[in-house]
Design an enzyme around this catalytic site. Structure first.
Site, short mmCIF file in Angstrom:
data_model
loop_
_atom_site.label_atom_id
_atom_site.label_comp_id
_atom_site.label_asym_id
_atom_site.label_seq_id
_atom_site.Cartn_x
_atom_site.Cartn_y
_atom_site.Cartn_z
N SER A 120 54.39 39.58 43.52
CA SER A 120 53.55 40.66 44.09
C SER A 120 53.22 40.36 45.55
CB SER A 120 52.27 40.84 43.27
OG SER A 120 51.37 39.75 43.46
N ASN B 121 41.85 43.01 50.69
CA ASN B 121 41.63 41.63 50.25
C ASN B 121 41.93 41.39 48.78
OD1 ASN B 121 40.26 38.88 50.33
ND2 ASN B 121 38.91 39.96 48.89
N TYR C 183 52.25 36.81 40.26
CA TYR C 183 51.45 36.71 41.49
C TYR C 183 52.37 36.50 42.69
CZ TYR C 183 47.72 34.93 44.60
OH TYR C 183 46.84 34.73 45.64
N1 LIG Z 1 41.24 31.47 47.21
C1 LIG Z 1 42.46 31.05 47.40
O1 LIG Z 1 42.77 29.86 47.29
C2 LIG Z 1 43.51 32.06 47.79
C3 LIG Z 1 44.76 31.58 48.18
C4 LIG Z 1 45.73 32.48 48.55
C5 LIG Z 1 45.44 33.84 48.55
N2 LIG Z 1 44.22 34.27 48.18
C6 LIG Z 1 43.98 35.72 48.20
O2 LIG Z 1 42.67 36.01 48.67
C7 LIG Z 1 42.24 37.25 48.10
C8 LIG Z 1 40.94 37.15 47.32
O3 LIG Z 1 40.08 36.24 47.83
P1 LIG Z 1 38.52 36.25 47.42
O4 LIG Z 1 38.07 34.86 47.62
O5 LIG Z 1 37.80 37.33 48.12
O6 LIG Z 1 38.56 36.62 45.84
P2 LIG Z 1 37.40 37.08 44.90
O7 LIG Z 1 37.97 37.11 43.51
O8 LIG Z 1 36.16 36.26 45.12
O9 LIG Z 1 37.06 38.59 45.38
C9 LIG Z 1 37.93 39.63 45.15
C10 LIG Z 1 37.16 40.88 44.80
O10 LIG Z 1 38.15 41.85 44.41
C11 LIG Z 1 37.58 42.64 43.39
N3 LIG Z 1 38.64 43.27 42.58
C12 LIG Z 1 39.46 42.71 41.69
N4 LIG Z 1 40.27 43.63 41.15
C13 LIG Z 1 39.95 44.82 41.73
C14 LIG Z 1 40.43 46.14 41.58
N5 LIG Z 1 41.39 46.46 40.70
N6 LIG Z 1 39.88 47.11 42.35
C15 LIG Z 1 38.88 46.83 43.24
N7 LIG Z 1 38.38 45.58 43.40
C16 LIG Z 1 38.92 44.58 42.66
C17 LIG Z 1 36.75 41.68 42.56
O11 LIG Z 1 35.73 42.37 41.83
C18 LIG Z 1 36.19 40.73 43.62
O12 LIG Z 1 34.89 41.10 44.02
C19 LIG Z 1 43.32 37.68 47.12
O13 LIG Z 1 44.21 38.60 47.71
C20 LIG Z 1 44.03 36.38 46.82
O14 LIG Z 1 45.32 36.57 46.33
C21 LIG Z 1 43.25 33.41 47.80
#
Ligand SMILES: NC(=O)c1ccc[n+]([C@@H]2O[C@H](COP(=O)([O-])OP(=O)(O)OC[C@H]3O[C@@H](n4cnc5c(N)ncnc54)[C@H](O)[C@@H]3O)[C@@H](O)[C@H]2O)c1
Length: 267
Positions: free
Chosen positions: A163, A95, A160
């Site tokens: 990636s 995620n 982004y």
């Molecule tokens: N929210 C949106 O609108 C949206 C849209 C498209 C894609 N996404 C994708 O959804 C995913 C994230 O969603 P979310 O709501 O759970 O985000 P979030 O930021 O709430 O949670 C992500 C978690 O990842 C952890 N994290 C960050 N870097 C890290 C690392 N190097 N190692 C381990 N953990 C790490 C953070 O501590 C956090 O707890 C991402 O891949 C994002 O690109 C989100």
């Protein structure tokens, strides 16, 4: 109980603080409700612990493992911890995704670009690399990568977008390479979601006050064809549950938009 007797690693199972639930936490909670035992991996032990507590409150089983997925040794150790605790890995849900320091191609620093690639692309690969041996041995597994519609739609975010496009390519490559081992690999492309990562994350990066934040939320809502409203983390979680469960046993190499029709505009 669509994941009964399955063991799942959810990577990025904590969340950015904010009003709504994030994608990783919602997915972890839903997997647990559906019977999975979980390893919750996150760079923030505190954020993952909050997810574990929410799962435990509902009677689910989960353990926290703190790891920075941009480091291969920490990914290897996270998988080893799961094997030690539960003896297998059935589902790997990648995620984590960040856009820290992202800018256009003429102003983005090499350091920020490398960091985005290390977390968004190498991190999921490291997790896959170390989960594959046990999945191949047990001749089963489901891997779900969280991409973004930024991979296919116009986006001002250079690092982004690149990636996530590469993560889609990696998904195809892993799916074709591991089908013979009965391991399925799919990706989800969330669109505009009402999650703290998107709303609070963007508001704080741009220094928006409460009124400007509300205007940004309304502008995001207006871009969504289905209902004129952003999706929620539960929309991503429900798609992930399907791809992680045996209901999708004949589906691999799929890049599924969960975006209220936004990417349908490009055909
Ligand atoms: N929210 C949106 O609108 C949206 C849209 C498209 C894609 N996404 C994708 O959804 C995913 C994230 O969603 P979310 O709501 O759970 O985000 P979030 O930021 O709430 O949670 C992500 C978690 O990842 C952890 N994290 C960050 N870097 C890290 C690392 N190097 N190692 C381990 N953990 C790490 C953070 O501590 C956090 O707890 C991402 O891949 C994002 O690109 C989100």
């Amino acid at each position: 109980m669509r994941l009964k007797d399955k063991v799942a690693i959810v990577v990025g199972a904590g969340q950015t603080p904010g009003d709504e639930i994030g994608n990783g936490r919602a997915t972890a909670q839903l997997f647990a409700r559906e019977g999975a035992k979980l390893l919750l991996v996150d760079r923030s032990g505190e954020a993952a612990e909050a997810t574990r507590a929410a799962i435990a409150d509902e009677g689910g089983e989960a353990h926290v493992y703190r790891a920075d997925i941009s480091r291969e040794d920490e990914c290897r150790d996270a998988v080893a911890a799961c094997l030690r605790e539960y003896g297998r890995v059935d589902v790997l849900h990648n995620n984590v995704g960040i856009g820290t320091g992202d800018r256009g191609p003429a102003s983005l620093s090499e350091e920020a670009f490398d960091h985005i690639m290390d977390v968004n692309l190498k991190g999921p690969w490291f997790m896959v690399k170390h989960a594959l041996p046990s999945m191949r041995e047990q001749r089963s597994g489901a891997i779900v990568n969280i991409s973004s519609i930024a991979a296919v739609c116009a986006s001002g975010l250079f690092g982004y977008k690149v990636s996530k496009a590469a993560l889609n390519a990696m998904t195809h490559c892993l799916a074709t390479g591991n089908a013979k081992h009965n391991i399925r690999v799919n990706a989800i492309m969330p669109g505009l979601m009402n999650t703290p990562m998107a709303v609070e994350g963007i508001a704080s990066a741009r220094g928006l006050d409460a009124d400007a934040k509300r205007a940004m939320v309304e502008a995001r809502d207006r871009q969504v064809p289905l209902g004129g409203k952003m999706g929620s983390a539960w929309d991503v979680a429900n798609a992930a549950l399907f791809l992680a469960s045996d209901e999708s046993r004949f589906i691999t190499g799929v890049i599924l938009p969960v975006d209220g029709g936004q990417s349908a505009r490009i055909g």
